[in-house]
Every structure is written in C-alpha cells, then in structure tokens.
Design a protein around this motif. Structure first.
Motif, PDB file in Angstrom:
ATOM      1  N   GLU A 323       0.830  -1.209   0.000  1.00 30.90           N
ATOM      2  CA  GLU A 323       0.000   0.000   0.000  1.00 30.90           C
ATOM      3  C   GLU A 323       0.863   1.257   0.000  1.00 30.90           C
ATOM      4  OE1 GLU A 323      -3.441   0.439   2.244  1.00 30.90           O
ATOM      5  OE2 GLU A 323      -4.054  -1.657   2.158  1.00 30.90           O
ATOM      6  N   PHE A 324       1.945   1.243   0.770  1.00 30.91           N
ATOM      7  CA  PHE A 324       2.851   2.387   0.776  1.00 30.91           C
ATOM      8  C   PHE A 324       3.474   2.569  -0.600  1.00 30.91           C
ATOM      9  CE2 PHE A 324       7.000   4.331   1.075  1.00 30.91           C
ATOM     10  CZ  PHE A 324       6.798   5.409   1.911  1.00 30.91           C
ATOM     11  N   MET A 325       4.003   1.482  -1.164  1.00 27.09           N
ATOM     12  CA  MET A 325       4.684   1.556  -2.461  1.00 27.09           C
ATOM     13  C   MET A 325       3.733   1.931  -3.585  1.00 27.09           C
ATOM     14  SD  MET A 325       7.857   1.080  -1.966  1.00 27.09           S
ATOM     15  CE  MET A 325       9.114   0.265  -0.982  1.00 27.09           C
ATOM     16  N   LEU A 326       2.493   1.491  -3.483  1.00 25.44           N
ATOM     17  CA  LEU A 326       1.498   1.820  -4.501  1.00 25.44           C
ATOM     18  C   LEU A 326       1.348   3.328  -4.647  1.00 25.44           C
ATOM     19  CD1 LEU A 326      -0.488   0.154  -6.299  1.00 25.44           C
ATOM     20  CD2 LEU A 326      -2.222   0.555  -4.547  1.00 25.44           C
ATOM     21  N   ASN A 327       1.519   4.037  -3.544  1.00 24.48           N
ATOM     22  CA  ASN A 327       1.402   5.499  -3.548  1.00 24.48           C
ATOM     23  C   ASN A 327       2.745   6.190  -3.766  1.00 24.48           C
ATOM     24  OD1 ASN A 327      -1.524   6.294  -2.652  1.00 24.48           O
ATOM     25  ND2 ASN A 327      -0.978   4.544  -1.377  1.00 24.48           N
ATOM     26  N   ALA A 328       3.736   5.873  -2.934  1.00 26.26           N
ATOM     27  CA  ALA A 328       4.987   6.635  -2.922  1.00 26.26           C
ATOM     28  C   ALA A 328       5.803   6.473  -4.194  1.00 26.26           C
ATOM     29  CB  ALA A 328       5.825   6.224  -1.705  1.00 26.26           C
ATOM     30  N   SER A 336      12.069   8.770   1.297  1.00 27.98           N
ATOM     31  CA  SER A 336      13.210   8.426   2.137  1.00 27.98           C
ATOM     32  C   SER A 336      12.889   7.173   2.951  1.00 27.98           C
ATOM     33  CB  SER A 336      13.545   9.575   3.080  1.00 27.98           C
ATOM     34  OG  SER A 336      12.549   9.696   4.073  1.00 27.98           O
ATOM     35  N   PRO A 337      13.906   6.388   3.301  1.00 22.38           N
ATOM     36  CA  PRO A 337      13.665   5.239   4.191  1.00 22.38           C
ATOM     37  C   PRO A 337      13.004   5.664   5.499  1.00 22.38           C
ATOM     38  CG  PRO A 337      15.855   5.106   3.221  1.00 22.38           C
ATOM     39  CD  PRO A 337      15.301   6.447   2.844  1.00 22.38           C
ATOM     40  N   ASN A 338      13.322   6.873   5.972  1.00 25.73           N
ATOM     41  CA  ASN A 338      12.700   7.361   7.213  1.00 25.73           C
ATOM     42  C   ASN A 338      11.191   7.544   7.050  1.00 25.73           C
ATOM     43  OD1 ASN A 338      15.087   7.401   8.625  1.00 25.73           O
ATOM     44  ND2 ASN A 338      15.510   9.563   8.214  1.00 25.73           N
ATOM     45  N   LEU A 339      10.766   8.050   5.869  1.00 29.00           N
ATOM     46  CA  LEU A 339       9.333   8.222   5.632  1.00 29.00           C
ATOM     47  C   LEU A 339       8.640   6.865   5.627  1.00 29.00           C
ATOM     48  CD1 LEU A 339       7.080  10.342   4.923  1.00 29.00           C
ATOM     49  CD2 LEU A 339       7.396   9.623   2.551  1.00 29.00           C
ATOM     50  N   PHE A 340       9.265   5.882   5.017  1.00 31.62           N
ATOM     51  CA  PHE A 340       8.699   4.532   4.998  1.00 31.62           C
ATOM     52  C   PHE A 340       8.456   4.036   6.421  1.00 31.62           C
ATOM     53  CE2 PHE A 340       9.191  -0.075   5.174  1.00 31.62           C
ATOM     54  CZ  PHE A 340       8.288  -0.502   4.206  1.00 31.62           C
ATOM     55  N   GLN A 385       5.585  -1.722  -8.854  1.00 26.82           N
ATOM     56  CA  GLN A 385       4.734  -1.795  -7.653  1.00 26.82           C
ATOM     57  C   GLN A 385       4.437  -3.240  -7.267  1.00 26.82           C
ATOM     58  OE1 GLN A 385       1.670   0.638  -9.364  1.00 26.82           O
ATOM     59  NE2 GLN A 385       2.192   2.439  -8.140  1.00 26.82           N
ATOM     60  N   GLN A 386       4.222  -4.091  -8.275  1.00 26.75           N
ATOM     61  CA  GLN A 386       3.839  -5.472  -7.996  1.00 26.75           C
ATOM     62  C   GLN A 386       4.957  -6.283  -7.332  1.00 26.75           C
ATOM     63  OE1 GLN A 386       2.183  -7.137 -11.592  1.00 26.75           O
ATOM     64  NE2 GLN A 386       0.485  -5.663 -11.598  1.00 26.75           N
TER      65      GLN A 386
END
Length: 391
Positions: A323-328, A336-340, A385-386
C-alpha cells in the motif's frame, strides 16, 4: 520471530491528516468514470446532505482526537453542483468543528458547464482557494466520445473565469483517446499551456471495470507504444514551459504541487466523509481503513441514526508495504527510508530482497537517503509496484 514482524506496528510519528468530502451526484455519468457517483434523476435535498456531512464529522471527532486538518478536498461526482450558499454553510461549520491548518488548501472539483462557472466568484469569497477543473479535452470530437456535458468553448471560458478569481487552479486532461493523433494531443496541451495554469493533471484513458467503456470498449485506442510516445511528448512539452512532472500524472509550476494529493502519495492520513468515501487513520500500534455507506439514501438513513461506517478494519502489517509503495512510487523523487518507517512502522530492512530485485531489473535506484523509480521504472510502474505485493 517472523510472526512478531507481522503483528504490532510501532508508529512514532502520526502522519498529517487531510479531509476529503464526497458529493456523489453528477448531471451525467461519463462512460469512462469508475468513481462513486450517480446521475441526478430528481431534485436532491442539498440541505439534508450537507447536514449529514456535518453529523459525519461530529461522529468522527472521537477517532481523530483533535488532530489538525492539513488540506481539504471536495470531490465527486460533481461538487460544484452544490450552491454557493450551501458550500458557505458547510465550510463555516467545518471551521467550528475541526482544527484547521493556517492558510489551509481547500480544493473544489468543478466542471466547465455555464451554470457552474457562474459560481466561481462566490466560491472564491467563501474560502475555496483552489479549483480543479475537469476540462479533459479542448477537442469537441473527443469531448463527445468522453460523454462530457460541456464543449471546447465552455472549457476555455471556464479557465478565463477561474483565472480572474483563483491564483491556484488545476486543469484535468485525458489523453490516449480513441483515434486521437499525436498532433491532436499536442494541440490540447498547448491550449492548456496558453492559460498558464499553476497545475495540470494528464491521465491516460484506462478502461476500468463497472464502466460503460468496459462493457462497450471504444475502438482505435492507442497501443502501449503510442501511449508511451504521447507521455514523453507531454512531459517534454510541459517541461519546456517550466512545469515539473513531480508525480506520474501531475505537472506543476514551482510551489503549486497538489498538497492534498501529496499527502495521499506520501501515505498520509485522510478522513473521508460523504456517501462511499474512504478513510485511512493511523494510531501508534495500528492503521485502520473505513468505508462509508455507498448508496446516498442508505448513507443518509444511517447518518441520522448515528452511524456512518459501513466497514472498518485494521490493515494487516503484511499489506502495508504494498500500500505504501502503490502510492509513494508514483512520485518522481520517491521517498526516504525514514518516511517509509514513519508511515508504516516497519523497518525497511524487511523488504531489502524486494528492493534489490527492483534495482537489478533497472526499475529502482536508491541510496541511504532516497529510494525512487528510474525513468524505466516510471514507464513500467505497475511492474515495479507489484514487486512489493505480499508473497
């Protein structure tokens, strides 16, 4: 150890919160539209629906715990069908119920039909400070194919009026249309550029389930190669006029990025009110999603009985990465890794094998401070994304 990784989250920084307000009616359902909307068959009670929206907010207050609202977006459907007095009533009461960020961005979706244009001035007075105008094309042939209720003349007039009252506005355009030539696309983009909009959104026409076009596919759609050529042409043309392609479909002049959409793409939180709207809300140890009742009559019935939520569930930790990757990954500059970690509560080392695989395939590049798609990765974003789907 594995089960421990997949259970409790540890979110130390609760993300910014946006407010999305859904107006589910429109004059005519477009054949490509998969948004939750209904054609107006008879007069609706605007006052009743606006009152329901405010009750929806009141019912949500315990769960958002006095969090500040960073952006507001009023979408649909066609929310510019709401009267200016109705919107004034809604916004004034929202200000009483919620804590709003200073100089908050408040966006309203609008269409270029004449009676909606007449309200633009009033909208600017009552507090709307950004319009998103559904132009879609300046070509009458293509507007007809798309089932739009306006023509090219009205589209141009709508922009001229918007420029008088709004410093910040977006133009929505669709490309890769049936039988659309490259020269027709360039003409559409040039028409948009001549009005110097602060923001332009260009979406490739996609055939979505539960639409008229899905049931009756239009003929002569551009193939993937032509679609890619069109996308390149759009990006290069807008770049020459100092528009930054900061997200797959979004182009802006400096300082005019869509703050509301950026919050989505950075996996921020949002409270969605109105029929069929969705919410994502974070807490220190879990994240929930909510869905309001979709049918407007069912929504109204439940709201006035003290309940707006059709479904509410915690997001399983194993799904958060995707879900994070689908957006970011839609963002050109990535994240950034920190945002993740801040948004998911997950240590990024858990997905190291997937990151390495994406790198090896040339879809992703990264360093200690940043992870972002390559140019190749942006062309094949779905494939990128997949990779992060849970096994």
């Amino acid at each position: 150890m594995k089960s421990q990784k997949l259970n409790n989250l540890h979110i130390k920084k609760i993300p910014p919160l946006s407010l999305y307000i859904h107006f589910p009616w429109c004059i005519k359902k477009c054949p490509y539209c998969d948004f939750h909307s209904y054609e107006i068959k008879k007069n609706i009670s605007e006052k009743k629906y606006l009152k329901a929206l405010l009750i929806d907010i009141e019912l949500s207050l315990p769960i958002i715990l006095n969090r500040k609202i960073h952006t507001i977006f009023i979408g649909g459907g066609t929310p510019s069908l709401i009267s200016d007095t109705g919107l004034d009533y809604l916004l004034n009461n929202i200000k009483k119920l919620l804590l709003l960020k200073e100089n908050i961005s408040i966006t309203l979706e609008a269409n270029p039909s004449t009676f909606e244009i007449e309200k633009f001035h009033s909208y600017s007075i009552i507090g709307i400070n950004r319009l998103s105008i559904g132009i879609q094309s300046f070509n009458d042939k293509h507007l007809n194919i798309l089932g739009r209720t306006h023509n090219s003349k009205q589209a141009k007039y709508a922009i001229e009026i918007a420029k008088q009252y709004f410093n910040n506005f977006n133009l929505d355009l669709i490309y890769a249309l049936p039988k659309q030539t490259l020269s027709e696309l360039i003409l559409d983009v040039n028409y948009a550029i001549q009005y110097s909009p602060p923001h332009v959104s260009l979406y490739s026409l996609t055939i979505e389930p539960n639409t008229y076009f899905f049931k009756y596919p239009p003929l002569s759609l551009p193939n993937n190669d032509k679609n890619a050529i069109m996308q390149d042409k759009i990006t290069n043309l807008l770049k020459s006029y100092y528009y930054k392609n900061y997200e797959i479909s979004a182009y802006s002049k400096t300082g005019y990025e869509s703050q509301h959409n950026l919050n989505y793409w950075k996996f921020g939180d949002y409270l969605g009110i109105g029929a069929g709207s969705h919410s994502k809300l974070s807490f220190p140890n879990y994240i929930i999603r909510q869905i309001r009742y979709k049918n407007p009559n069912t929504y109204l019935k439940n709201i006035f009985s003290g309940n707006s939520i059709a479904k509410s569930k915690k997001i399983k930790k194993k799904y958060l990465v995707f879900e994070f990757m689908l957006n970011a990954l839609r963002l050109k500059n990535g994240f950034s890794p920190n945002l993740f970690f801040d948004r998911t509560g997950i240590n990024i080392k858990i997905i190291e094998p997937k990151l390495k695989n994406a790198e090896k395939l040339g879809l992703l590049k990264r360093n200690n401070k940043n992870i972002k798609p390559t140019t190749f990765g942006r062309y094949f974003l779905n494939d990128l994304q997949q990779i992060f789907l849970n096994d």
